[in-house]
Structures are given as C-alpha cells and as structure tokens.
Design an enzyme around this catalytic site. Structure first.
Site, mmCIF file in Angstrom:
data_model
loop_
_atom_site.group_PDB
_atom_site.id
_atom_site.type_symbol
_atom_site.label_atom_id
_atom_site.label_comp_id
_atom_site.label_asym_id
_atom_site.label_seq_id
_atom_site.Cartn_x
_atom_site.Cartn_y
_atom_site.Cartn_z
ATOM 1 N N HIS A 113 18.099 92.840 -57.811
ATOM 2 C CA HIS A 113 17.222 93.617 -58.700
ATOM 3 C C HIS A 113 17.902 93.925 -60.026
ATOM 4 O O HIS A 113 17.499 94.851 -60.727
ATOM 5 C CB HIS A 113 16.833 94.935 -58.039
ATOM 6 N N HIS A 118 10.114 93.402 -53.254
ATOM 7 C CA HIS A 118 10.647 92.314 -52.430
ATOM 8 C C HIS A 118 9.506 91.399 -52.009
ATOM 9 O O HIS A 118 9.612 90.660 -51.040
ATOM 10 C CB HIS A 118 11.346 92.856 -51.180
#
Lengths: 339, 339
Positions: free
Chosen positions: B55, B217
């Site tokens: 991320h 995700h």
C-alpha cells in the site's frame, strides 16, 4: 483505458480548478489562460515553468517557495500557446525579469520563444533554460537536442532557490543552466499510459517487453528488450547514465528515482536499493536521494533515474528550502551516524 | 502484470532496504524483522502503525515527527506476525507505552492482540486504535466491523501529534480513537492492481465497469456499475459519505482525495474540484484539502474520498507539524483572501 474524467476536452481546466480548490490560499489562476501563479512571491526574478499537461504533479505541483513562481499549461502532451505563456509571465513578473525553464521539445521552444519576443516588446526581460537531461534521446555531441524528462525537478528546484536569494536575471540564468548541464536521466517504459479521450495508447509494447530510453510522451527509446529483473535493469540503466554523464568516483550527486505513473513506490524503492549500491561501489557519494513520482506520463508503467552532479554552488541552492504541495525540501538536519 | 522487481519473495525486504537507502539518517531497521523505527523520537508515547505491505507509501512513508514512530510490515496484503510487531514496539518504546494504530482486518487484529499480550508480560503497556473509516464495508450499526482504508493517514497524523505533546498513553489513545470515530471514507475501484508474483489479479472488472466501495485488497464493494463521468461518480460517493458520516451544514472537515495507484493526479484533481463544490453547496467548510496517493493497492485504478470531521481538539492536533518523507504538514500560514 478507464479515466475518472468528465469531457476530455476540459481536463486541463478542471485539473487547475481542482488544484486551486485545494491550494487557493497559496496560488491563483491567471485570467483567461491555463496558468497559475504564486500569490506571495517577493520582488525577485520570476521563475516560470510549464509545458504540456498530463505529467502531474509536474508542472503545477512545482509552484511554491524556492521553486516556480508561475506555470503555463498546454493541453495534454501539447505545448502551451504563446499567449498563455505571455500572460503567465506577466502575472509572475515582479520587475526583475522572467526565467523560463522547460523541457526541450520543439513545440515548447517555438511557443516560449514567440512569447519571449512579445514580452520583450512590452519591456519584460526574459531568459530561457531548456532542460535536456534525457541521455537516451540524443548522443553526447548533440546534447542540446536532448529531451527534458524528470530532470525538470532538479533544474526548477535550483532555479527557484537561486531566484529566492535575490540574484540578477543573468546570475539566476547562469546557475540554472549549470544545473541543467549537471543533470542526467534515463528512463524505461513498461506499459503505455493513455491520453484522455484518445482511443489508442501512444505506443504499444509486448506483454514481456520494455523500452529503454522511452520518452515521457512515448517517444521511441534506444532499445526494446525482454523485461529484466529490477537489479539487472538498474545495472544497465546506471551503466549508460554514468558513462553519458561522466560522473565518477569522488563525485557527489543527488538522486531522483522517478515513477512514470503506475509503477509502484515499492518498485521504485527496489530500484533505489540497487542505484545506491552501485553508487557506493563506484565511490560516488549520494548526497540526497528522492524516490517519488514527480514527472509522470498519465498511468504509464516505468521509471527514470536522474543524477544531479553537485559542486559547492549547486549544493547550496539544492539545500535551500523548497515548499510546494508536491515537492518539499526542509532545512537539512544534521545527519546522524548510520546504524 | 509487469513489475520492476527481483524475486517476488523478497519484495518487502528490498522495499525496506531501498527506503532506508534514501532515508537512513532519519530511520533505522529493527533487527531480525520487517520493521523500521525513527532514530530520534523523544520520550513520549510511541505510535506504531503497520499492516500488510503493498500500500506504499503507507505505512513506511508515515514514519516521522508528528506521525508514526515505528512501522511493522507484513508481506504484501498480509498482516505482520506477532514477533515482528513485538520487536518494532520494543524498538519504538521510550518507557511511556505504545499505541498501535492499524486498519481493522482480522489478521491484523489477531497478531497485534497477540503481540500486545506478549509485550505486557514484558512490562510494556499497549493500547490499540483500529481504523474503521470505510463506510462501504459494514452498515452504521456495525461500525466496529468496518475496514480501515485511507483514513489511516488522518488517524496516524492525529495520534502522532497528540503523542508529540507528551500526553499520557490514555490521553493519546482517547484522542486517536476520537480521530477514528470522526473519519469516514468511501472508495471506488476501476482496474485491479496485481500482487508481485501472483499470476492473477485479485479481482476482475469489465472494461466499462467500476466497483463502488471496493476494499484496498480487492474486497467486494457495495455496487458494480458502468463507469460514470467524474462528476456524477463523485456526487454518488459524496451522497453516501455525507449520509453515513452525518456530516452536515456548519461542520468543518479535512478532505483527502486518495489515489489507489494508477489513477492520475489529474483525475484526482478533477474529483477534488467536485468534492469541494459539493461541500460548499452544503455549507460544510473544507478546513484543509489533500490530494495525493498515500494508501494504494499496488497499481489499482480508482480512488477514495475521506472526510475528517473536526472539533477544536482535533483541529489543534491536525494543525501540528508532521514531517515524513511522504507526508508533510508545515505550520499553517495565515490564509489570504481568495481571488
């Protein structure tokens, strides 16, 4: 390609509106044209940068203290027109002259030169430094034919720092030209970005291919090869970059590992890991390292490596504070021992 | 998907090495584990954040003054293990206790809770704030089931600011929990990112489709629809966000328009243009606006909008300086009149 846009014809206007909606306390739009200037720069040489849109945060994100005082924005991948450039320069001018800093592309040259003629008729003195950092775009004996890519960031940074000290237009130009002459980049493209509203990407590559030296508008590079592991690719790029730049043991450099859009920061860190190892092995000191996506080509996959070879003069300007929404250098703190 | 990596098994280690190669004067690796801590934080409550990698710049890019003191990093999209968390907490601890701030995911909860038990046996007091900003991930009556997405940025920022003032662990925890309770996000996915080494993307979408409420995700969202123009899409997202958050006329908010990876800054500005118009129309004051890609999902296309509802206490901590390589808030200058 899916884009979060409205009418493709309005992307630049709406980008500026969205930028100013966030940062209107610091910047204002220039009437009539796609240009933005700082609200509060002092009486000094005005640094004006710009070029085609689509490379965000370049150029608009480089507005700020110790950076650019004005940006003039063309359509996506298209030079701003002379009137646009002229209006931005007039809005940024504080009576000390204007230094234009932009990437070395024929459309930009034509339009900035025309604007310069018009501005000088109005009594505003202008100088120009064209950024020519892309070593893959022309051989060393035609250095002035080279394109400007992520090196724009370092050159604008030095220009802004020099102008903040209150130097004359001649001096700011000299130092900025020197910064350009000390700046060398090479890039690689993995996946094409797309232009808003365009049906086709600007170029195509096979699923397992990459193009070394690809330009930031999809201009042809020097070599199309199979995709390599990060370390091997970085070795190849650094080989070329060190050879072309003449940077060698004992030199001191600033490093920029720049993502082109969709290449992740994770990948850029992995590249930087290798870049810094190579520099260390070669006895070249990395004075400062920046890993970010400043000069993009929409959502193009790939990255570039830029080296700025320092001397005492350039280092002093590099160290000066620079504060824009997308590029910040604070005063350097003393470096602690590495553990 | 083409990635600039070496062995996919080593991406996290190499990411950390590349990060530290750039910023080793400020941060150091924690022995034995994928974790990094600040070198110079003072005697205060230690703020430790982390979670799965992939991320970036979250979480590693949030290390710094007025932000996180330590980060604990799992593999891509996987929670860090308890030993990793424990070692980072011990390295960051200055004897005033540790506050864990992380996104509300079952793997993270399990491992951070286990680490907390082990740390308390060693006499290190720990508290936890789980970030639950994603309004699309569970209904309002199950708020504690909501996922953490880009709201992590605001919550870590407030936690870091509160801890820098020297407050007790209880107080820093209370203020950070309040920051989370005031933070609301909604996202939309347009194209899937890819996990290094994985053959398939985490989900698929049609060429003309997007998914509202998609998790970072690739967790399912609330609605899959045809791609909408930016303004219409932003209207829909803001409708949901304002309804779910209860933010209304007279309120004051901080805004984060966060890109998920390959969505360009140009597109994010176009979204921000509409977000700020809507807030203005509704009589909600945008106190500060940030447009950037802090919380990404590799090269996923899409974005999220986050609102932090301010009160006087949160505003004071929001205004405190925060200095990391990828997130900087300087002291606020007086705002000039808008032209």
């Amino acid at each position: 390609m899916k884009k979060v846009i409205n009418d493709p014809a309005n992307v630049v206007e709406e980008t500026i509106e969205g930028f100013l909606a966030a940062y209107k306390d610091q910047f204002r739009k220039v009437d009539d044209v796609n240009g933005v200037v700082r609200r509060d720069h002092k009486e000094k040489v005005a640094v004006v940068t710009g070029g085609g849109s689509g490379h965000e945060p370049l150029f608009i994100g480089l507005l700020g203290e110790g950076l650019a005082d004005g940006v003039t924005l063309g359509n996506v991948f298209a030079a701003p027109n002379p009137y646009n450039i002229q209006e931005v320069a007039k809005a940024a001018d504080k009576g000390k002259g204007v230094l234009f800093v932009y990437g070395n592309y024929s459309g930009d040259i034509l339009n900035f030169d025309m604007a310069t003629e018009l501005l000088e008729l109005e009594g505003i003195e202008c100088r120009t430094v064209r950024v020519t950092d892309d070593v893959a775009s022309a051989p060393a004996d035609r250095k002035t034919d080279r394109r400007g890519i992520a090196g724009d960031v370092f050159v604008v940074k030095i220009a802004g720092a020099a102008s903040e000290t209150g130097l004359s237009l001649e001096e700011v130009t000299r130092i900025t030209q020197k910064a350009n002459d000390h700046t060398f980049s090479i890039g690689v493209g993995l996946t094409p970005g797309s232009i808003p509203g365009a049906a086709e990407p600007p170029y195509t590559l096979g699923d397992d291919e990459m193009e070394v030296g690809l330009g930031i508008h999809g201009e042809p590079g020097v070599k199309r090869t199979k995709l390599l592991p990060a370390d091997e690719l970085t070795d190849n790029l650094m080989d070329t970059l060190l050879k072309e730049s003449g940077i060698t043991a004992g030199d001191e450099v600033c490093v920029l590992v720049n993502g082109l859009g969709s290449t992740t920061l994770m990948e850029l860190f992995i590249v930087n890991r290798r870049v810094t190892k190579i520099l260390e092995e070669k006895g070249i000191r990395a004075y400062d390292i920046d890993v970010n996506s400043y000069c993009t080509t929409q959502e193009m996959g790939g990255f570039s490596i830029t080296l700025l070879k320092l001397d005492d003069e350039l280092k002093a300007y590099y160290d000066a504070p620079a504060i824009s929404p997308y590029y910040k250098k604070l005063e350097k703190k003393p470096v602690k021992a590495t553990q």
